[in-house]
Motif scaffolding. Structure first.
Motif, mmCIF file in Angstrom:
data_model
loop_
_atom_site.group_PDB
_atom_site.id
_atom_site.type_symbol
_atom_site.label_atom_id
_atom_site.label_comp_id
_atom_site.label_asym_id
_atom_site.label_seq_id
_atom_site.Cartn_x
_atom_site.Cartn_y
_atom_site.Cartn_z
ATOM 1 N N TRP A 39 61.728 -4.462 13.602
ATOM 2 C CA TRP A 39 61.651 -5.281 14.821
ATOM 3 C C TRP A 39 62.261 -4.485 15.981
ATOM 4 N N SER A 40 61.576 -4.550 17.102
ATOM 5 C CA SER A 40 62.126 -3.858 18.288
ATOM 6 C C SER A 40 63.390 -4.567 18.744
ATOM 7 N N CYS A 88 58.185 -15.569 18.514
ATOM 8 C CA CYS A 88 58.555 -14.726 17.377
ATOM 9 C C CYS A 88 58.200 -13.269 17.645
ATOM 10 N N ARG A 89 56.936 -13.003 18.001
ATOM 11 C CA ARG A 89 56.448 -11.660 18.313
ATOM 12 C C ARG A 89 56.825 -10.662 17.212
ATOM 13 N N PRO A 90 56.316 -10.827 15.989
ATOM 14 C CA PRO A 90 56.668 -9.906 14.896
ATOM 15 C C PRO A 90 56.014 -8.543 15.107
ATOM 16 N N PRO A 91 56.565 -7.480 14.515
ATOM 17 C CA PRO A 91 55.934 -6.159 14.617
ATOM 18 C C PRO A 91 54.614 -6.140 13.848
ATOM 19 N N TYR A 115 61.523 -14.800 10.550
ATOM 20 C CA TYR A 115 61.438 -13.801 9.489
ATOM 21 C C TYR A 115 59.987 -13.368 9.318
ATOM 22 N N GLN A 156 61.962 -8.791 7.092
ATOM 23 C CA GLN A 156 62.741 -8.402 8.277
ATOM 24 C C GLN A 156 62.931 -9.629 9.151
ATOM 25 N N GLN A 157 64.021 -9.625 9.906
ATOM 26 C CA GLN A 157 64.347 -10.800 10.717
ATOM 27 C C GLN A 157 64.571 -10.411 12.165
ATOM 28 N N LYS A 158 64.256 -11.368 13.018
ATOM 29 C CA LYS A 158 64.478 -11.225 14.450
ATOM 30 C C LYS A 158 65.904 -11.642 14.760
#
Length: 1196
Positions: free
Chosen positions: A124-125, A144-147, A196, A206-208
């Motif tokens: 995640w950025s 959310c904007r996930p990668p 997530y 991965q989590q934000k």
């Protein structure tokens, strides 16, 4: 029929495999192949053909030289590529477009273009997220904007405790992963809203960064349109939403349509409304589609000169374009063939020639994808062959259709002609294209032999089959409705007819189930009898007559009524439940509800829920669970990869109801196995193998298709890496070439097409054992006594055991087993005076090793057993004749026998005197006259010498004698009744003696009463009390000895009852007696006052009788009589002090003890004359023979 079809298919497949055939792709990897970068890459490509094809690959359109890259391997006789990236190579280096080609001399087949990409799970950025402050009631979206991953991740929201955030109509997750609040409330305030992303291929999450939300609860006049939460609905413009293919998800915020077609295109409107109003949003749907097959090309087999076509029809949106290839090359670049022409989606072949065989590829593509299919043209010249088994017999029931198979192969395709006496034709027959002959209505006239003839231009072939038309099975007399009273019998008749050549089977059912297992139900050839009918026997009874071809059935109802005139309450099974409904459908559970049926006067106790798995066991119902009768819902736990249907049965005191109608089918999705095989074991059956066994999983435990077992093993402590192999449809695997008896770690893991099961635990097993290679050494034997020896040995070396040492075996006349930690052992129960040979071996689980050197030893002599018999054959007053047999077990060389005797009152282990010792060859012996014994003679038979003398506890106990002086003898004692009393009679052959008859009430403590006998041999006992039992004995006395007969039990005679108190003579007699007694008392009183003595009394006091002394009043004994039984023999031992030992009383009653009592009947009849021996008699067996004194008599 099914088995016949399978045989034909197998024959066809085997035939085609034997013929020349271009390649055909049988298995390949998916077009979009996403790999896990942590594992080796396997790209599948399998093909078949005759001859077997060879394989090649292209990557990104260029030839892939496998030999240049050592990390790339192609499996033998296969096109499957294995790319080894375990050495640190990056998976990105092998990304690209791969295509496999399989070719032989008849053509080339190609696989799909396989795009190989590695899965990616980017981080995640990093970003700074400011806290969000919102007013109560307003809408809110948490982004959310996930990668972007490959494949795309799965999004879900949780808190810091890894608990999923609850969702509802007010709070839900959008398709892009954003969390949407229709109207936010104060309880939504929290600082741990975390998005997530789970990436499936790498199984990473991965989590934000957490998002903090604070809701202000302030009073404002502004009203928010999304409070309260609006209701969502969907409509389609100018059309209806398809009900069967549409579903509403995410609290109706998502509309899902499956099996989309062009008719589903249009405008869809989402409408949200609450009491403030409504809003809507329009979504325009355009349906585009990748190509899909309408008619995929099919293989074509042609003969030289024939024509044929291959069609390739596909649809899609936009319409796909068709492109043809030949052997993997564009058809326009292929060698020109005048017999081939292309017309759009069709290939036309005319007058093909030998050598025109090839594989053609059809590629249908548009902007959304492509389809690629191979189809070969195989030019063959083959004569016809009939694949149907010859002389097949078809059986059919009259008036039913008959199908006669004639499966053929040939090139050109053969034509089929059927014959029965002549060629068949007309409307009565149907000739199918595959060669099958169908007869619409079979009649007995259709039975017979049929011939199928297959012809082509090269040859012809024929086959014969037979048709048998059978009579149908019919029930002529069906069972009839019966009403029967309880506890009566009932008979159902069921008479049927059938074809005589078929074997019938009669089956009875009760309520469509088996008859109860009760002996009251008796099934005969054409009837069913039920005895002692009860209420539970009521129901519907069905008889079924079965044959191998057909069946017929008939039913009748049985009603059971009470025998009493008053009507009774009828108890029946409950009615079947209805209205089954499935709700809360999730992957591993479902909620089942139903409506109970009628109870029929008996409360429902419970419900039984059953399920059917249509995928694995169609038609078989299994018990799933039970719920109390008060519930109508059940939460059912389910397994993956099962096609469930449910039904419910109700149970009351009468029995189970009929099953409900099945619920709708619910199919659970496949998954990786949840468990591994159990009972994993490793053992060897040979010295160089390891057999790994396990209990396989059931189809329900498999959780998905493609169940396999990954068997892993390694030598414990030696090997670091596991050796593994995957197997299917077996429950054992044999590892060959193992060392002998070494430990192995063994594991078995289940896996299917959806992944492996949990990591299994290792178990320890051993490879096979071999026979021990060494024998125990230094074997020696120590003889302890005549029946016991001890053997000792040295243990075998550990390396020579070659297995698990289970013990040592000593081989003697019988085997003796000793534990492996023993080096010596006792050998009991040996025979004295014997020679033995023994050997010692070591043994393990495989068997025994070599034997040790033979050791011989001899046991010494032992004590012989008692003589086989000993008896007194003849005797008289002064001699005995003794006989005996040799001992059964001599245990040595016999040298003689020892005789001992005892006096009357002594016991065998003590005070024994030796009579004589006889050698083994002595036939008789004469006793010493000084012993005071009469002469004694002994006889022996076939005896050998011996050095061992016996002892009283063993040998001599049977030889101990009791020789008693001659005593008076009684015999033939009897009794009878007389009018005066009990008449006792006897025989007596002793010298002149005084005789007495003595008696006593049975089981009383009083003294014996006696009456003197005046020289006769009978006596009458008078005055016995009626109804009492008496003991009676006869006693003989002389000056030096007392003898008696055995005491006997007797019952006094019962006379008829007469009341004499009222008799006149009795009253007069009593008065006279009273007067006489009064006179006597007066005379005695006068005499006593004078003080004088009677003359007779004075004489008795001065001169005592030498034969008789007065009886003592206290113990009723006779004064001067002695017991000659106590006189010792001359030369025997006497008590210390030199005086004769005497009893405390000289009374003859000491020798006339109560023994051997016998019962008598009430009428005084004689029941038994002799009784068993008393304790004293059993101690001295010979005394019974020497003196008949102890005879037992019974009398009344």
């Amino acid at each position: 029929v099914l088995s016949l079809c399978l045989i034909l298919l197998a024959s066809s497949a085997k035939l085609l495999e034997e013929l020349p055939q271009p390649p055909t792709i049988t298995h390949q990897s998916p077009k979009d192949f996403i790999i896990d970068p942590r594992e080796n890459i396997v790209i599948h490509c399998e093909a078949k053909g005759k001859p077997h094809p060879s394989f090649s690959w292209t990557r990104n359109g260029t030839h892939l030289d496998i030999d240049k890259d050592p990390k790339v391997l192609m499996k033998p006789r296969s096109g499957t590529l294995v790319l080894d990236i375990s050495g640190g190579q990056r998976a990105e280096e092998y990304e690209g477009v791969y295509q496999c080609s399989a070719h032989n001399e008849l053509g080339t087949a190609v696989s799909n273009s396989i795009i190989l990409r590695q899965s990616r799970s980017p981080l995640w950025s990093k970003e700074r997220i400011s806290p969000i402050i919102a007013q109560k009631g307003q809408s809110l979206i948490l982004r959310c904007r996930p990668p972007a991953g490959l494949p795309p991740p799965i999004i879900f929201w949780m808190d810091n405790n890894f608990q999923r955030l609850p969702q509802s109509r007010r709070v839900s997750q959008a398709l892009n992963g954003d969390l949407f609040f229709s109207n936010i409330l104060p309880e939504d305030s929290r600082s741990d809203y975390i998005c997530y992303a789970r990436f499936p291929h790498t199984q990473t999450i991965q989590q934000k960064q957490p998002i903090s939300v604070r809701v202000l609860d302030t009073v404002m006049s502004l009203m928010f349109p999304f409070s309260p939460t609006p209701a969502i609905s969907w409509v389609k413009h100018n059309s209806e939403i398809p009900s069967g293919r549409a579903s509403f998800l995410n609290f109706s915020k998502t509309l899902r349509i499956t099996d989309v077609s062009e008719a589903d295109a249009g405008e869809y409107r989402c409408i949200a409304n609450n009491h403030h109003g409504s809003v809507h949003h329009t979504i325009r749907v355009t349906v585009n589609a990748a190509p899909y097959w309408i008619s995929a090309p099919r293989n074509l087999v042609l003969a030289p000169g024939e024509m044929g076509i291959i069609t390739c029809r596909a649809a899609g949106r936009p319409k796909p374009s068709i492109r043809w290839l030949m052997n993997g090359l564009p058809i326009e670049n292929a060698p020109r063939d005048p017999s081939r022409s292309v017309e759009g989606d069709t290939l036309i072949f005319s007058e093909v020639q030998t050598g025109s065989s090839a594989v053609y590829q059809c590629n249908a593509s548009n902007e959304y994808g492509y389809l690629l299919s191979n189809a070969f043209v195989n030019v063959l010249a083959e004569p016809p062959r009939v694949l149907t088994l010859p002389n097949t017999v078809y059986q059919v029931i009259m008036n039913k259709p008959a199908l006669l198979e004639c499966v053929t192969f040939g090139s050109p395709a053969p034509t089929i002609t059927w014959f029965k006496d002549s060629m068949l034709e007309g409307n009565a027959y149907v000739f199918h294209e595959n060669g099958t002959l169908e007869i619409h209505m079979s009649h007995p006239s259709n039975s017979g032999k049929y011939t199928c003839v297959a012809r082509n231009s090269l040859s012809l072939s024929e086959n014969h089959v037979y048709l048998q038309v059978k009579e149908p099975t019919r029930i002529l007399r069906p069972p009839e409705y019966r009403v029967v009273q309880r506890n009566r019998d009932v008979v159902f008749e069921c008479k049927a007819k059938h074809d005589p050549s078929l074997v019938p089977t009669m089956t009875w059912l009760k309520d469509d189930g088996e008859l109860p297992d009760d002996e009251r139900f008796r099934v005969d050839s054409d009837s069913l009898t039920i005895t002692d009918v009860t209420e539970s026997d009521a129901g519907r009874y069905t008889c079924i007559m079965n044959t191998t071809l057909d069946q017929d059935s008939a039913s009748a109802q049985l009603t059971v009524v009470e025998a009493l005139p008053t009507p009774a309450v009828i108890y029946e099974q409950p009615g079947a439940p209805t209205d089954l409904e499935l709700t809360d459908l999730v992957a591993r559970s479902v909620q089942l509800t139903w409506t109970p049926g009628e109870e029929h006067n008996s409360r429902i106790k419970k419900f039984l829920i059953q399920y059917e798995d249509a995928l694995h066991q169609s038609g078989v119902w299994h018990n799933l669970t039970e719920v109390p009768g008060t519930k109508t819902t059940a939460h059912l736990k389910l397994s993956p990869y099962v096609h469930y249907s449910f039904r419910v049965l109700a149970l009351n005191n009468v029995g189970f109801s009929r099953p409900s109608m099945p619920s709708r089918q619910y199919r659970t999705s496949p998954a990786a196995p949840d468990e591994n095989p159990t009972e994993v074991k490793g053992h060897g059956t040979e010295h160089n193998n390891l057999v790994i066994t396990w209990k396989p999983l059931t189809p329900q435990q498999a959780n998905g298709p493609g169940l396999e077992y990954k068997v892993m093993w390694r030598q414990q402590g030696i090997e670091t890496y596991w050796t593994s192999v995957s197997v299917a449809n077996v429950s054992k695997f044999v590892v060959s070439g193992t060392p002998t008896f070494v430990p192995y770690e063994v594991m078995v893991q289940a896996l299917n097409d959806y992944g492996p099961g949990p990591k299994p635990g290792a178990v320890i097993g051993y490879s096979g054992e071999d026979f021990p290679s060494a024998a125990p050494g230094d074997v020696r034997v120590l003889v302890l006594n005549s029946t016991l020896a001890e053997v000792r040995w040295s243990p075998v070396p550990l390396e020579s055991v070659r297995g698990r040492l289970q013990g040592y075996k000593v081989q003697l006349s019988s085997h003796h087993i000793f534990s492996p930690n023993k080096t010596s052992g006792k050998l009991p129960d040996l025979l004295p005076y014997s020679i033995y040979s023994l050997r010692v071996t070591a043994f393990n689980g495989r068997g025994e090793g070599p034997t040790s050197a033979t050791q011989r030893f001899e046991t010494p002599e032992g004590v012989p057993s008692a003589p086989s018999f000993f008896k007194v054959s003849t005797f008289d007053l002064d001699s005995l004749m003794l006989e005996w047999g040799p001992p059964y077990e001599r245990n040595g060389r016999l040298t003689g026998y020892t005789f001992k005797y005892q006096t009357g009152e002594e016991t065998c282990p003590f005070t024994l005197g030796t009579l004589t010792a006889l050698p083994a060859n002595k036939r008789d012996a004469h006793s010493n006259d000084d012993l005071g014994f009469p002469q004694a003679y002994a006889t022996s038979q076939n005896l050998s010498p011996s050095r061992v003398r016996g002892h009283c506890d063993g040998l001599m106990m049977s030889l101990c004698l009791s020789v008693l002086p001659v005593a008076p003898a009684f015999g033939n004692v009897s009794s009878s009744m007389s009018k005066d009393g009990e008449l006792i009679s006897w025989q007596y052959w002793g010298p002149e003696k005084l005789l007495y008859v003595e008696y006593i009430i049975d089981k009383s403590d009083e003294d014996w009463h006696k009456e003197k006998v005046n020289g006769s041999q009978f006596h009458v006992l008078k005055g016995l009390k009626k109804g009492l039992a008496y003991k009676v004995r006869v006693v003989a006395r002389e000056s030096t000895h007392v003898s008696c007969s055995s005491s006997s039990s007797s019952s006094a005679m019962v006379s008829p009852q007469v009341d004499i108190a009222t008799q006149g003579w009795f009253i007069g007699l009593m008065s006279a007696i009273a007067l006489l007694i009064l006179i006597l008392l007066i005379i005695c009183f006068i005499k006593r006052n004078k003080g004088g003595k009677y003359p007779v009394k004075e004489k008795e006091d001065a001169h005592g009788d030498p034969e008789i002394q007065p009886m003592k009043e206290d113990d009723i004994t006779f004064g001067e009589y002695s017991d000659e039984d106590h006189k010792p023999l001359k030369g025997s031992r006497t008590p210390s002090g030199g005086t004769d030992k005497r009893d405390g009383s000289d009374d003859s009653l000491v020798d006339c003890g109560d023994s051997g009592d016998t019962e008598f009947s009430e009428d005084g009849s004689f029941i038994g004359q002799y009784s068993g021996k008393s304790d004293r008699d059993t101690t001295h067996d010979s005394s019974e023979l020497l003196s008949p004194v102890n005879a037992m008599n019974s009398f009344v």
